[in-house]
Design an enzyme around this catalytic site. Structure first.
Site, PDB file in Angstrom:
ATOM      1  N   ASN A  43       0.854  -1.045  -0.073  1.00 50.72           N
ATOM      2  CA  ASN A  43      -0.026  -0.064  -0.023  1.00 50.72           C
ATOM      3  C   ASN A  43       0.806   1.146  -0.079  1.00 50.72           C
ATOM      4  OD1 ASN A  43      -1.287   2.365   1.063  1.00 50.72           O
ATOM      5  ND2 ASN A  43      -3.131   0.907   1.940  1.00 50.72           N
TER       6      ASN A  43
ATOM      7  N   ASP B  72       0.054   4.570   0.195  1.00 53.00           N
ATOM      8  CA  ASP B  72      -0.935   5.777   0.495  1.00 53.00           C
ATOM      9  C   ASP B  72       0.207   6.674   1.236  1.00 53.00           C
ATOM     10  OD1 ASP B  72      -3.292   4.476  -0.299  1.00 53.00           O
ATOM     11  OD2 ASP B  72      -4.159   4.205   1.588  1.00 53.00           O
ATOM     12  N   HIS B  73       1.017   6.263   2.068  1.00 54.02           N
ATOM     13  CA  HIS B  73       1.756   6.980   2.827  1.00 54.02           C
ATOM     14  C   HIS B  73       2.886   7.542   2.279  1.00 54.02           C
ATOM     15  CE1 HIS B  73      -1.353   6.696   5.507  1.00 54.02           C
ATOM     16  NE2 HIS B  73      -1.118   5.673   5.704  1.00 54.02           N
TER      17      HIS B  73
ATOM     18  N   ARG C 117       4.247  18.702   1.509  1.00 56.82           N
ATOM     19  CA  ARG C 117       4.754  20.128   0.706  1.00 56.82           C
ATOM     20  C   ARG C 117       4.190  20.290  -0.554  1.00 56.82           C
ATOM     21  NH1 ARG C 117       9.951  21.871   2.259  1.00 56.82           N
ATOM     22  NH2 ARG C 117       9.962  21.701   4.687  1.00 56.82           N
TER      23      ARG C 117
ATOM     24  N   HIS D 193      -5.571   3.671  -1.553  1.00 54.77           N
ATOM     25  CA  HIS D 193      -7.061   4.115  -1.048  1.00 54.77           C
ATOM     26  C   HIS D 193      -7.294   5.380  -1.464  1.00 54.77           C
ATOM     27  CE1 HIS D 193      -9.458   4.194   2.833  1.00 54.77           C
ATOM     28  NE2 HIS D 193     -10.321   4.643   1.593  1.00 54.77           N
TER      29      HIS D 193
ATOM     30  N   ARG E  44      -9.364   8.127  -0.848  1.00 58.05           N
ATOM     31  CA  ARG E  44     -10.502   8.531   0.072  1.00 58.05           C
ATOM     32  C   ARG E  44     -11.117   9.686  -0.604  1.00 58.05           C
ATOM     33  NH1 ARG E  44      -8.952   6.605   5.660  1.00 58.05           N
ATOM     34  NH2 ARG E  44     -10.682   8.104   6.391  1.00 58.05           N
TER      35      ARG E  44
ATOM     36  N   ARG F  82      -6.679  12.866   0.906  1.00 57.82           N
ATOM     37  CA  ARG F  82      -6.003  13.144   2.002  1.00 57.82           C
ATOM     38  C   ARG F  82      -4.621  12.749   1.174  1.00 57.82           C
ATOM     39  NH1 ARG F  82      -7.362   9.981   7.187  1.00 57.82           N
ATOM     40  NH2 ARG F  82      -9.218  11.193   7.212  1.00 57.82           N
ATOM     41  N   HIS F  83      -4.354  11.651   0.895  1.00 58.33           N
ATOM     42  CA  HIS F  83      -2.790  10.964   0.405  1.00 58.33           C
ATOM     43  C   HIS F  83      -3.171  10.754  -1.186  1.00 58.33           C
ATOM     44  CE1 HIS F  83      -5.230   7.464   1.655  1.00 58.33           C
ATOM     45  NE2 HIS F  83      -4.780   7.608   2.767  1.00 58.33           N
TER      46      HIS F  83
ATOM     47  N   GLU G 200      -8.561   0.730  -3.217  1.00 61.03           N
ATOM     48  CA  GLU G 200      -9.208   0.693  -1.953  1.00 61.03           C
ATOM     49  C   GLU G 200     -10.242   1.767  -2.034  1.00 61.03           C
ATOM     50  OE1 GLU G 200      -7.867   1.039   2.051  1.00 61.03           O
ATOM     51  OE2 GLU G 200      -6.305  -0.497   1.244  1.00 61.03           O
TER      52      GLU G 200
ATOM     53  N   THR H 277      -7.054   6.474  10.317  1.00 64.32           N
ATOM     54  CA  THR H 277      -7.149   5.589   9.287  1.00 64.32           C
ATOM     55  C   THR H 277      -8.145   4.650   9.289  1.00 64.32           C
ATOM     56  OG1 THR H 277      -5.674   3.471   8.734  1.00 64.32           O
ATOM     57  CG2 THR H 277      -6.086   4.096  11.206  1.00 64.32           C
ATOM     58  N   THR H 278      -8.428   3.578   8.527  1.00 64.17           N
ATOM     59  CA  THR H 278      -9.542   2.594   8.437  1.00 64.17           C
ATOM     60  C   THR H 278      -9.705   2.007   9.613  1.00 64.17           C
ATOM     61  OG1 THR H 278      -9.063   2.858   6.040  1.00 64.17           O
ATOM     62  CG2 THR H 278     -10.830   1.268   6.857  1.00 64.17           C
TER      63      THR H 278
ATOM     64  N   GLU I  46     -11.370  -9.222   3.068  1.00 64.99           N
ATOM     65  CA  GLU I  46      -9.768  -8.952   3.507  1.00 64.99           C
ATOM     66  C   GLU I  46     -10.146  -8.960   5.101  1.00 64.99           C
ATOM     67  OE1 GLU I  46      -7.048  -6.365   1.495  1.00 64.99           O
ATOM     68  OE2 GLU I  46      -6.382  -5.429   3.625  1.00 64.99           O
TER      69      GLU I  46
ATOM     70  N   HIS J 194      -3.600  -4.520   7.627  1.00 60.87           N
ATOM     71  CA  HIS J 194      -3.938  -3.546   8.549  1.00 60.87           C
ATOM     72  C   HIS J 194      -3.101  -3.618   9.703  1.00 60.87           C
ATOM     73  CE1 HIS J 194      -5.280   0.322  10.169  1.00 60.87           C
ATOM     74  NE2 HIS J 194      -5.853   0.642   9.215  1.00 60.87           N
ATOM     75  N   GLY J 195      -2.215  -2.741   9.835  1.00 56.46           N
ATOM     76  CA  GLY J 195      -1.162  -2.632  10.974  1.00 56.46           C
ATOM     77  C   GLY J 195      -0.140  -3.763  11.133  1.00 56.46           C
TER      78      GLY J 195
ATOM     79  N   GLY K 292       1.077  -1.497   4.283  1.00 57.58           N
ATOM     80  CA  GLY K 292       1.548   0.019   3.895  1.00 57.58           C
ATOM     81  C   GLY K 292       2.432   0.475   5.017  1.00 57.58           C
ATOM     82  N   TYR K 293       1.718   1.013   5.868  1.00 56.42           N
ATOM     83  CA  TYR K 293       2.176   2.000   6.872  1.00 56.42           C
ATOM     84  C   TYR K 293       3.527   1.615   7.662  1.00 56.42           C
ATOM     85  CZ  TYR K 293       2.475   5.549  10.729  1.00 56.42           C
ATOM     86  OH  TYR K 293       2.709   6.609  11.335  1.00 56.42           O
TER      87      TYR K 293
HETATM   88  N1  PXP Z   1      -5.694  -3.240   3.943  1.00 53.51           N
HETATM   89  C1  PXP Z   1      -6.965  -2.063   3.969  1.00 53.51           C
HETATM   90  C2  PXP Z   1      -8.311  -2.567   3.565  1.00 53.51           C
HETATM   91  C3  PXP Z   1      -6.493  -1.127   4.426  1.00 53.51           C
HETATM   92  O1  PXP Z   1      -7.532   0.029   4.701  1.00 53.51           O
HETATM   93  C4  PXP Z   1      -5.468  -0.621   4.744  1.00 53.51           C
HETATM   94  C5  PXP Z   1      -4.957   0.459   5.374  1.00 53.51           C
HETATM   95  O2  PXP Z   1      -5.192   1.696   4.306  1.00 53.51           O
HETATM   96  C6  PXP Z   1      -4.263  -1.724   4.833  1.00 53.51           C
HETATM   97  C7  PXP Z   1      -4.596  -2.856   4.133  1.00 53.51           C
HETATM   98  C8  PXP Z   1      -3.046  -1.425   5.226  1.00 53.51           C
HETATM   99  O3  PXP Z   1      -2.702  -1.096   6.215  1.00 53.51           O
HETATM  100  P1  PXP Z   1      -1.332  -0.541   7.038  1.00 53.51           P
HETATM  101  O4  PXP Z   1      -1.210   0.829   6.094  1.00 53.51           O
HETATM  102  O5  PXP Z   1      -1.726  -0.500   8.384  1.00 53.51           O
HETATM  103  O6  PXP Z   1      -0.331  -1.525   6.961  1.00 53.51           O
END
Ligand code: PXP
Length: 254
Positions: free
Chosen positions: A10, A12-13, A21, A46, A48, A52-53, A73, A103-104, A154, A197-198, A219-220
């Protein structure tokens, strides 16, 4: 042999950092290409509602420029459905979205939103897009996904990962049992099972030992690690963690 397990990154970040910036760097598409070159099996982003990202143009460029499946997403809104149908990603993962959240935070309530989701999912299915629903590992939610004819769930691993990282042993154990049970139930209901997630190296290794899980979306943690060791090394290390999990599973079932 258990089925192979795919790693989706992912990005996104990378966009979060870029947007700090307001310019074009760092570029999330460049990050996606680096992740794929290092062995990622797919890219998740994702879009959104508040942008935001990831932005609309990022999603279009990801679709045009990456050679691996794109997992789009999004919230189940008419605006996002229109963009997804125009983008034609490999997959859409439907997630709940609240503007004020960091976050979600939880899974989608597919039981409560069944009537709205049915035509929404049908339109994506008709367009040949693989639909995945981001839910907590709850039997009623899983049953409803199967009835809605979405092929994939998921599992939201956030509560489990938070409990592990915070050292809340009882909570972590309870959340883990829920994931184990939910993954088996979903597979028996004919669903393909992903998780995310996480996740970090340790939790990805643990969950890769579940035979039902065939994809992790992360992702994160990975983008944070990449600041120190780079995207290629982070992808390789995550792949190695998942391989260790699969090896544990093979040893257990041998
Ligand atoms: N899967 C889904 C459906 C998510 O919404 C996210 C967070 O955007 C992730 C996976 C990835 O989560 P993380 O960034 O915490 O790894």
């Amino acid at each position: 042999n258990p089925p192979a397990i795919r790693l989706g990154i992912n990005v996104d970040h990378v966009a979060t950092l870029r947007n700090a910036r307001g310019g074009d760097r760092p570029d999330p598409v460049r990050a996606a290409l680096a992740a794929i070159a290092a062995g990622a099996d797919g890219i998740t982003a994702h879009l959104r509602e508040d942008r935001r990202h990831i932005r609309d143009a990022d999603m279009a460029r990801l679709k045009a420029e990456i050679s691996k499946p794109l997992n789009f997403e999004m919230a189940a809104t008419a605006e996002m459905q229109k963009i997804a149908l125009a983008t034609k990603p490999h997959a859409v993962c439907l997630v709940p979205e609240r503007r004020e959240e960091l976050t979600t935070e939880g899974g989608l309530d597919v039981v409560g939103q069944h009537n709205a989701l049915a035509p929404f999912i049908a339109a994506l299915n008709d367009a040949g897009i693989r639909v995945s629903l981001f839910i907590s590992a709850d039997e009623r939610q899983i049953e409803t996904v199967a009835k809605l004819r979405a092929p994939v769930i998921e599992i939201h691993t956030g509560a489990w990962c938070d409990a592990v990282v915070d050292g809340h042993k009882d909570k972590a154990e309870a959340e883990w049992r829920r994931i184990v049970k939910g993954a088996a139930f979903a597979k028996s209901a004919g669903l393909e099972v992903h998780a995310g997630h996480g996740l970090d190296y340790a939790t990805a290794e643990t969950i890769a030992a579940l035979p039902e899980i065939v994809e992790l979306n992360i992702g994160y943690f990975m983008i944070g690690e990449a600041l120190f060791v780079g995207i290629p090394e982070t992808v390789r290390a995550m792949r190695a963690a998942m391989d260790r999990g699969r090896a544990t599973l093979r040893a257990r079932t041998a």
